[in-house]
Structure formats: structure tokens, C-alpha cells
Design an enzyme around this catalytic site. Structure first.
Site, PDB file in Angstrom:
ATOM      1  N   ARG A 174       0.839  -1.221   0.000  1.00 21.69           N
ATOM      2  CA  ARG A 174       0.000   0.000   0.000  1.00 21.69           C
ATOM      3  C   ARG A 174       0.867   1.262   0.000  1.00 21.69           C
ATOM      4  O   ARG A 174       0.436   2.310  -0.479  1.00 21.69           O
ATOM      5  CB  ARG A 174      -0.950  -0.025   1.210  1.00 21.69           C
ATOM      6  CG  ARG A 174      -2.052   1.054   1.169  1.00 21.69           C
ATOM      7  CD  ARG A 174      -3.138   0.757   2.210  1.00 21.69           C
ATOM      8  NE  ARG A 174      -4.249   1.707   2.163  1.00 21.69           N
ATOM      9  CZ  ARG A 174      -4.378   2.736   2.998  1.00 21.69           C
ATOM     10  NH1 ARG A 174      -3.479   2.944   3.941  1.00 21.69           N
ATOM     11  NH2 ARG A 174      -5.413   3.544   2.883  1.00 21.69           N
ATOM     12  N   ILE A 203      -7.286   7.931  -0.660  1.00 23.61           N
ATOM     13  CA  ILE A 203      -7.171   6.478  -0.806  1.00 23.61           C
ATOM     14  C   ILE A 203      -8.079   5.911   0.292  1.00 23.61           C
ATOM     15  O   ILE A 203      -8.018   6.344   1.443  1.00 23.61           O
ATOM     16  CB  ILE A 203      -5.707   5.992  -0.671  1.00 23.61           C
ATOM     17  CG1 ILE A 203      -5.605   4.458  -0.761  1.00 23.61           C
ATOM     18  CG2 ILE A 203      -5.030   6.474   0.601  1.00 23.61           C
ATOM     19  CD1 ILE A 203      -4.143   3.938  -0.887  1.00 23.61           C
ATOM     20  N   SER A 204      -8.968   4.989  -0.072  1.00 22.59           N
ATOM     21  CA  SER A 204      -9.933   4.477   0.913  1.00 22.59           C
ATOM     22  C   SER A 204      -9.217   3.782   2.065  1.00 22.59           C
ATOM     23  O   SER A 204      -8.118   3.243   1.911  1.00 22.59           O
ATOM     24  CB  SER A 204     -10.882   3.476   0.247  1.00 22.59           C
ATOM     25  OG  SER A 204     -11.626   4.078  -0.784  1.00 22.59           O
ATOM     26  N   GLN A 205      -9.900   3.768   3.199  1.00 21.55           N
ATOM     27  CA  GLN A 205      -9.404   3.059   4.381  1.00 21.55           C
ATOM     28  C   GLN A 205      -9.275   1.560   4.046  1.00 21.55           C
ATOM     29  O   GLN A 205     -10.169   1.006   3.395  1.00 21.55           O
ATOM     30  CB  GLN A 205     -10.430   3.276   5.493  1.00 21.55           C
ATOM     31  CG  GLN A 205     -10.075   2.659   6.814  1.00 21.55           C
ATOM     32  CD  GLN A 205     -11.176   2.897   7.848  1.00 21.55           C
ATOM     33  OE1 GLN A 205     -12.085   3.709   7.624  1.00 21.55           O
ATOM     34  NE2 GLN A 205     -11.092   2.189   8.947  1.00 21.55           N
TER      35      GLN A 205
END
Ligand code: SAH
Length: 218
Positions: free
Chosen positions: A39, A65-67
Site C-alpha cells: 500500500r 485512498i480508501s481506508q
């Protein structure tokens, strides 16, 4: 410059997987992909330390950026299997696309912000990801590549994006956060063989909004 993936990063991913398990994620294929996709590649080098916290993070152009929990939750709800064609709306960083691609899915992802599209394209290339990204308006989907087995929307749609349902195969599943305000309801739509739909609600989440086409937005 391409970042490195060190033992330290791999260790941080193991911890993240345990955190996701503790929060209720049970899908082993999803957790395996979280363990395999670095990530931190999707972060600016100044912020690498934030890459393995279970939090959303700014990626520029007012987007996030999504969790990781949200990525894992949506990936699980989608019930995508290897070889399936999946349309993602809202490439953003490209992380969600990379997770699905790692799971063996054929990912077609659309982003409306050109700078994000370009950055995501480079990062996915660095990772040798099979995910394909497109610059365009997600409301229109990708008619040239339709129909899809699955559709995943990763921005908050004010209303159900009906046009995307048209690009879903009979028997297909669409996962979309729907709501006009600050938060959305995570909806899963099953398109039956006769074309009718069955909708289920999977709780409240917060996404950046799904915005209209740039041209029509002015
Ligand atoms: N899946 C992403 C999350 C990105 S946030 C990730 O893993 O990082 C949502 C993204 O949806 C933003 O990048 C935003 O620009 C994009 N977006 C919003 N409206 C859109 C539209 N109509 N078509 C395509 N992308 C859209």
C-alpha cells in the site's frame, strides 16, 4: 522513483491483516491480497509511515485512498472470483484496483481526474498489476468492455447509478455507496436473470462524492 518493499513493510502488512480480522473481515482471499499489495507504493514518499494505518489518506486533487477496512469490506461484498470482469468506478490511488487484480480478477477502473488517473496508471505499472485504468466519466461506465460480472463504485453516489446496472451481466453484483449527504449506505444489488434486482443494505460509510462528468460540470 519506485519505492522498495522491505521486511518492515511486509511486517506492517501482517499487522494490518490482523487488525482487519479483528474488525470482522473473514474473507481469506481478500486478506491475502492485502498482504501482497504494498500500500505504501500508493503514497507520496513523505507519508510512507501512514500507509499501514487503517485510515483513509489524502492523495491530492481533494481525493483520498480508501481506508483498508473499507477496501476489504467492499472487496468481500463484491464476491468476485478469479477470471471475472470487474468495473471499478473511482480509481483514485489505484489501491482497490490492485487488490482485486491480485485476487485474479480482470479489473477495468475509471477515474475522472486526469492527474490521479496518470499517477495510478504509473503505480499499477510499477507493481506489474493487471488492472487496467481509464480516464473518463464513471457515470457512463465502459460500454466498450461491457457486460461485467461485477461493478464496484468507490465514490459516494447521490442516487443509484442506473446506467451502470445496464452494464452488469444477469446474475451479476454491483456494490455502491449511495447517499446525498456526508455519509452513504453501502448497497449491494443483485441483478437477477430476468433483469429484476434485489437490493441489500450493508451499513454506513463515508466516501468522497461521485461527481458529474467534467464537461457537464463546467
Ligand atoms: N478506489 C480508490 C478510492 C478513491 S476515492 C482507491 O482505492 O484509492 C474516489 C475516487 O472517485 C476519486 O478519485 C474521484 O476523483 C473519483 N470519482 C468521483 N466521481 C467520479 C466519476 N463520475 N467517474 C469516475 N471517477 C469518479
Amino acid at each position: 522513483m519506485k519505492p522498495q518493499d522491505t521486511y518492515k513493510h511486509q511486517g506492517l502488512r501482517k499487522l494490518l491483516i490482523e487488525e482487519l480480522r479483528a474488525k470482522g473481515i473473514r474473507n481469506e482471499a481478500v486478506l491475502k491480497a492485502v498482504g501482497e499489495v504494498p500500500r505504501h507504493f500508493f503514497f507520496d514518499s513523505a507519508f510512507l509511515n501512514f500507509a499501514y494505518a487503517d485510515k483513509a489518506f489524502p492523495i491530492g486533487a481533494g481525493q483520498t485512498i480508501s481506508q483498508p477496512y473499507t477496501v476489504a469490506f467492499q472487496s468481500d461484498l463484491l464476491k468476485a472470483e478469479p477470471g471475472m470482469k470487474v468495473l471499478e468506478i473511482g480509481t483514485g490511488s489505484g489501491y482497490q484496483a490492485a487488490i482485486l487484480a491480485k485476487m485474479g480478477v480482470k479489473v477495468f477502473s475509471v477515474e475522472r481526474q486526469r492527474s490521479l488517473f496518470r499517477t495510478a496508471q504509473h503505480i499499477l505499472r510499477d507493481l506489474n498489476s493487471t488492472a487496467k485504468v481509464f480516464y473518463g466519466d464513471g457515470y457512463k461506465g465502459l460500454p466498450a468492455f461491457a457486460p461485467f460480472d461485477r461493478v464496484l463504485v468507490t465514490c459516494g453516489a447521490p442516487d443509484m447509478p442506473e446506467a451502470l446496472l445496464g452494464q452488469l451481466k444477469p446474475g451479476g453484483i454491483m456494490v455502491v455507496p449511495v447517499g446525498k449527504g456526508e455519509s452513504q449506505k453501502m448497497m449491494r444489488i443483485l441483478k437477477k436473470d430476468d433483469g429484476s434486482t434485489e437490493v441489500t443494505d450493508h451499513g454506513v460509510f463515508k466516501f468522497v462524492p461521485m461527481l458529474p462528468d467534467k464537461a457537464s460540470a463546467g
